[in-house]
Design a protein around this motif. Structure first.
Motif, PDB file in Angstrom:
ATOM      1  N   ARG A 525      15.994 -12.144   3.644  1.00 22.90           N
ATOM      2  CA  ARG A 525      14.935 -12.595   2.723  1.00 22.90           C
ATOM      3  C   ARG A 525      14.718 -14.107   2.885  1.00 22.90           C
ATOM      4  O   ARG A 525      13.580 -14.583   2.818  1.00 22.90           O
ATOM      5  CB  ARG A 525      15.302 -12.283   1.262  1.00 22.90           C
ATOM      6  CG  ARG A 525      15.342 -10.836   0.891  1.00 22.90           C
ATOM      7  CD  ARG A 525      14.042 -10.225   0.474  1.00 22.90           C
ATOM      8  NE  ARG A 525      13.221 -10.919  -0.464  1.00 22.90           N
ATOM      9  CZ  ARG A 525      12.293 -10.340  -1.229  1.00 22.90           C
ATOM     10  NH1 ARG A 525      12.091  -9.028  -1.142  1.00 22.90           N
ATOM     11  NH2 ARG A 525      11.547 -11.022  -2.038  1.00 22.90           N
ATOM     12  N   PHE A 533       6.884 -16.931   5.743  1.00 25.92           N
ATOM     13  CA  PHE A 533       5.833 -16.831   4.747  1.00 25.92           C
ATOM     14  C   PHE A 533       5.675 -18.086   3.888  1.00 25.92           C
ATOM     15  O   PHE A 533       5.214 -18.006   2.754  1.00 25.92           O
ATOM     16  CB  PHE A 533       6.070 -15.596   3.855  1.00 25.92           C
ATOM     17  CG  PHE A 533       5.985 -14.295   4.608  1.00 25.92           C
ATOM     18  CD1 PHE A 533       4.962 -14.068   5.517  1.00 25.92           C
ATOM     19  CD2 PHE A 533       6.923 -13.296   4.418  1.00 25.92           C
ATOM     20  CE1 PHE A 533       4.878 -12.870   6.218  1.00 25.92           C
ATOM     21  CE2 PHE A 533       6.832 -12.093   5.118  1.00 25.92           C
ATOM     22  CZ  PHE A 533       5.819 -11.883   6.027  1.00 25.92           C
ATOM     23  N   ASP A 688      10.055  -2.828   9.149  1.00 29.28           N
ATOM     24  CA  ASP A 688       9.768  -3.085   7.730  1.00 29.28           C
ATOM     25  C   ASP A 688       8.451  -3.812   7.550  1.00 29.28           C
ATOM     26  O   ASP A 688       7.616  -3.424   6.735  1.00 29.28           O
ATOM     27  CB  ASP A 688      10.860  -3.986   7.132  1.00 29.28           C
ATOM     28  CG  ASP A 688      12.075  -3.184   6.701  1.00 29.28           C
ATOM     29  OD1 ASP A 688      11.971  -1.950   6.653  1.00 29.28           O
ATOM     30  OD2 ASP A 688      13.124  -3.800   6.434  1.00 29.28           O
ATOM     31  N   THR A 697      -2.138  -2.975   2.772  1.00 29.04           N
ATOM     32  CA  THR A 697      -3.313  -3.843   2.817  1.00 29.04           C
ATOM     33  C   THR A 697      -4.582  -3.020   3.022  1.00 29.04           C
ATOM     34  O   THR A 697      -5.573  -3.189   2.301  1.00 29.04           O
ATOM     35  CB  THR A 697      -3.171  -4.860   3.978  1.00 29.04           C
ATOM     36  OG1 THR A 697      -1.890  -5.470   3.864  1.00 29.04           O
ATOM     37  CG2 THR A 697      -4.245  -5.895   3.955  1.00 29.04           C
ATOM     38  N   MET A 753      -6.034  -3.543  -7.668  1.00 28.05           N
ATOM     39  CA  MET A 753      -4.587  -3.295  -7.655  1.00 28.05           C
ATOM     40  C   MET A 753      -4.106  -2.758  -8.995  1.00 28.05           C
ATOM     41  O   MET A 753      -3.076  -2.098  -9.066  1.00 28.05           O
ATOM     42  CB  MET A 753      -3.852  -4.572  -7.290  1.00 28.05           C
ATOM     43  CG  MET A 753      -4.172  -4.994  -5.862  1.00 28.05           C
ATOM     44  SD  MET A 753      -3.221  -6.418  -5.402  1.00 28.05           S
ATOM     45  CE  MET A 753      -2.389  -5.795  -3.986  1.00 28.05           C
TER      46      MET A 753
END
Ligand code: HEM
Length: 890
Positions: A525, A533, A688, A697, A753
């Protein structure tokens, strides 16, 4: 009302232990079954009609869902109009075409004339006296004769029509009264009051019901309860040898209702026998005459009356209710019917309608037929049973071994061991539906578990327990409970319930999505957060993404020139795939018109679908090794194919040299070089990222465009917002940095969403310790489903919750980044989606580009409101019908 965590820690493992007995019995069970099968295997084979492969023990029960007529119709599309299902130990043949029905009724009527009697009606001798349940035998023939010759002849019905007319006049009076006061009418209630009175007057010359009072309630409610219990899926019917246990208490309740109804009729019969002067033109008069002539007994009459009331009230009122509903939906048909009636009744003097008018009202007759076609009140008829079919008898005897083992093992193992444990202190799990033996609540999940579970939460509350086989599952369906989970107990719930399918090719050993919270998971992570990210990293790669979006525009422009429809999900998937593959590897993984991206999409969807599929290995971990449904085998094949693609890219990069591209792969491989990661870590991380990042998406954008095509005014508003920022005509194209200046586009993404979260239960979490949550006990190892689908549609949280209204977010601070528990499409807490920053950019960039660069028209000339909104459940929620839209130049 809660219990302290210290107390909790001391709680003995009664609950877990009891779970293990289920599992133990499941190991022993197959052995017994297979041994018995072995001895039976010399029996001649039977050729049953095709059907879905049954699960061990429960057969196909889990496929029935909450609307078996619909589930079975869907199955018939696959297995044909003559299909077999195994419901527990009962072989069930389903007929779904006129041709097969014709052969059954014309050629084999007698062979199929008996009934499969539900345990709910094996009470008070009803199955031995009831015309509805008796097999074809002299007694049944006598009763049918009485009905045909004495009760329902034209002459008899003609004689009692005055009584019915009066009841219809009462209805009209009632309706007029309400109409004068401008009050609405509960059509269902009015119609069922009338149909009950039509029957009670035909049978007894008296009213059972009134419009204003609930006195009528008694018989109506009793008839309804008797029908409801009779139709309820009952373990005693699926496993006849378990009947004596009446595990669901259906027979106990049914006996009570039955005796109440019987008492009611007995009082009426007694009164009539005492007062011989009463009307004898009615059905009761005729029946009592037959008793006098020794053709019937009083018991026969009571059971006949029960049959007639159960069968006659609800069926009639339901048909009328549906007919009125359809006519209200189609006012032009209502007008047509009214015109026909006016014409017939106003010939001569205007008068009210008589039964003799029916034959002159073809339009009204057609409405009744059409209603019966669309809403048959008894969708499977009353189940028939095949008599004296040699092969079916053989099938039944094989099945009995299942029943024997089912009877023996749970009783001997589970109940004995439970008994030994009964001194253990009780734990207070959140409430939930009563589990069935062995399968628990699996049968309640249906084909759309997010919807079924949302419905159950309405009964059991926002913190609910389900038992799925041997797995205790805690369902959270409110923002408050979710808040307590993520804010107070995030660490305790941060592990995953790993589906067996995720163990394919050892994926779960390496995958950040399935690893528990452990140093390895933290390490991965951290790499994602710091190396992949960050805003800085994403800003650096935005040029690559912009290029990919331009290619998407070029492709759609081409379709636009040729007037071709675009399969939105497919092109968005291909773009998302390229956005990811360029961000990660600096290469394209797909072309819009090639089959390569479709293949990758299919692989991704298969993996998502299989991982989301209810799997017996997940419900009963001790039978995992058998992979009974073959899910692990199929997921292994898909993973291998995907790994082959990644291996080729990694090999090429290793052959060139690391550092040549300065992209994510370079970063990851240099970490491998420094021994901070292994190559396997990288390969599985790529699975993943691609599996979690593409379908989510593309589904979100497909739903967003679907909703906008259904609401052109919102589409126009979004375009206007962009025009204002970017200009029209020779305007510049959209950049990721523009997103923050497009509040309406952001609101559309949020609203999409909310209604269509990509992962309706998030990725299932697991309790790593006993936790006290909102005053209840969540046991260690319980699976946790956060039903964000139902939280997003909760009318207590969202006004007008089912409607697509992006405007609700314009004045609201609610965000999707895991701080607001009303809306958390990316999850919250430690396990929140690590790809969210990239997903956020991709979603807004692609949606805004679609809207700014083109006008859109629905394919097939559909009306906006007719666009299909059906979803299919996997670990993500996809559209059943892919959205096809035609791009037009702006
Ligand atoms: C519309 C886009 C997306 C949505 C709605 C979405 C949603 C989610 C959700 C609900 C979870 C589970 C959170 C939880 O269990 O609490 C998750 C996890 C995850 N997502 Fe996303 N996601 C999206 C896009 C992406 C992208 C683009 C990537 C990466 C390229 C990604 C990578 C992951 C990974 C690796 C996990 C597992 C994290 C873990 O278990 O520690 N997702 N996502």
């Amino acid at each position: 009302m809660g219990i302290s965590s210290q107390e909790m820690a001391k709680k003995p493992k009664a609950h877990l232990a009891s779970m293990d007995y289920y599992t133990i019995s499941l190991v022993v069970l197959p052995i017994i079954i297979y041994v018995l099968h072995y001895f039976l295997k010399k029996s001649p084979k039977t050729k049953l009609p095709p059907g879905p492969k049954p699960w061990p023990i429960i057969g196909n029960i889990h496929l029935l869902g909450s609307k078996p007529h619909r589930s079975v119709a869907e199955l018939s599309k696959i297995y044909g109009p003559l299909m077999s299902l195994r419901l527990g130990s009962i072989t069930t043949i389903v007929i779904s075409s006129p041709d097969v029905a014709k052969e059954m009724f014309l050629k084999h009527d007698l062979a199929f004339s008996s009934r499969q009697i539900p345990d709910a009606f094996r009470i008070a001798g009803h199955d031995k006296l009831s015309v509805g349940w008796l097999p074809v035998c002299p007694k049944w023939r006598d009763l049918r004769k009485v009905l045909a010759i004495q009760l329902f002849t034209n002459q008899q019905l003609h004689a009692s029509q005055g009584l019915r007319k009066k009841k219809v006049d009462d209805l009209v009076q009632f309706l007029k009264g309400r109409s004068e006061k401008g009050l609405a009418i509960d059509i269902g209630k009015a119609v069922s009051t009338t149909s009950l009175n039509l029957l009670s007057n035909t049978f007894f010359s008296m009213d059972f019901s009134s419009y204003e009072s609930s006195v009528s309630g008694e018989v109506k409610d009793l008839a309804w309860h008797l029908l409801e219990e009779g139709a309820r899926p009952n373990v005693s019917d699926f496993f006849p040898l378990l009947r004596p246990l009446d595990l669901q208490g259906v027979r106990r309740r049914q006996t009570m209702y039955f005796h109440k109804m019987m008492g009611f009729f007995e009082r009426i019969i007694d009164e009539r026998l005492r007062d011989q002067t009463g009307a004898n033109e009615d059905v009761l008069g005729t029946l009592l005459k037959l008793v006098k002539e020794d053709e019937l007994t009083l018991d026969d009459i009571k059971h006949l009356l029960i049959d007639l009331f159960i069968a006659g009230t609800d069926t009639t009122s339901n048909v009328l209710q549906w007919a009125m509903t359809e006519l209200l939906r189609h006012p032009e048909k209502m007008t047509k019917a009214q015109a026909e009636i006016d014409q017939v009744l106003s010939e001569g003097q205007a008068r009210s309608i008589e039964e003799s008018d029916i034959s002159n009202l073809p339009c009204v007759q057609a409405i009744v037929k059409e209603t019966l076609r669309l809403y048959p009140p008894v969708p499977f008829l009353v189940p028939h049973k095949a008599d004296c079919q040699e092969n079916l008898i053989l099938q039944a005897s094989t099945m009995e071994y299942y029943s024997i083992s089912i009877l023996l093992i749970p009783i001997i193992l589970i109940f004995t061991l439970h008994h030994l444990l009964k001194n253990s202190p009780k734990t207070k799990l959140p409430p939930g539906p009563k589990p069935w033996p062995i399968i628990g609540n699996i049968h309640l999940l249906g084909s759309k578990p997010h919807r079924s579970v949302a419905d159950l939460s309405k009964t059991y509350g926002p913190l609910m327990t389900l038992r799925l086989g041997s797995i205790t599952t805690i369902v959270i369906s409110s923002p408050d409970v979710a808040k307590e989970m993520f804010l107070k107990h995030d660490m305790d719930f941060a592990s995953r319930q790993i589906p067996d399918s995720a163990w394919a090719v050892d994926h779960a050993k390496f995958s950040m999505a399935w690893l528990p919270v452990c140093p390895k998971w933290r390490e991965i992570r951290k790499i994602l957060a710091i190396q992949l990210f960050t805003n800085q990293r994403l800003d650096a790669s935005q040029g690559l993404r912009k290029e990919k979006v331009n290619e998407l525009v070029e492709f759609v422009e081409d379709c636009c020139e040729k007037g071709l429809a675009v399969n939105i999900g497919k092109v968005v998937f291909a773009t998302a795939l390229n956005l990811l593959s360029n961000t990660f590897f600096s290469i394209n993984l797909s072309a819009y018109d090639s089959s390569g991206s479709q293949e990758f999409k299919d692989l991704t969807w298969h993996i998502m679908e299989e991982i989301g599929r209810p799997n017996v290995s997940d419900f009963f971990p001790l039978v995992k090794a058998l992979d009974l449904q073959g899910v692990r085998r199929r997921v292994s094949a898909s993973f291998r194919k995907m790994l082959k693609v990644f291996d080729k890219i990694i090999d090429e990069r290793l052959r060139d040299h690391i550092g040549s591209k300065d992209d994510v792969l370079d970063t990851l491989l240099s970490l491998v070089k420094r021994n901070e990661l292994t190559l396997d870590d990288v390969r599985h991380m790529l699975i993943d990222l691609f599996v979690a990042g593409t379908d989510t998406t593309s589904n979100t954008i497909e739903w967003a465009l679907t909703e906008l095509l259904r609401r052109p005014e919102k589409m126009a508003k979004a375009k206007a917002e962009m025009e204002q920022l970017l200009g029209k005509g020779q305007s510049r194209s959209i950049q990721e940095s523009d997103i923050s200046k497009l509040p309406y586009i952001q609101a559309i993404v949020k609203e999409t969403m909310r209604l269509h979260p990509a992962g309706p239960f998030l990725i299932p979490h697991k309790a790593t310790t006993n936790v006290e949550l909102c005053g209840y006990w969540v046991p260690k190892n319980a699976q946790v489903w956060v039903n964000i689908w139902s939280i997003g549609r909760d009318p207590n949280v969202w006004p007008d919750s089912e409607s697509f209204t992006p405007e609700r977010f314009l004045e609201s601070e609610i965000d999707i980044r895991g701080q607001d528990f009303e809306l958390m499409p990316f999850g919250a807490g430690r396990r929140i989606c690590p790809g969210m920053p990239l997903a956020y950019r991709m979603l807004h960039l692609m949606l805004a580009t679609f809207l700014h660069s083109f006008n859109w028209k629905i394919d097939h000339g559909l009306n906006p409101e007719d666009v299909d909104m059906e979803e299919k459940f996997g670990i993500t929620l996809a559209k059943v019908q892919p959205l096809q839209a035609i791009p037009l130049p702006r």
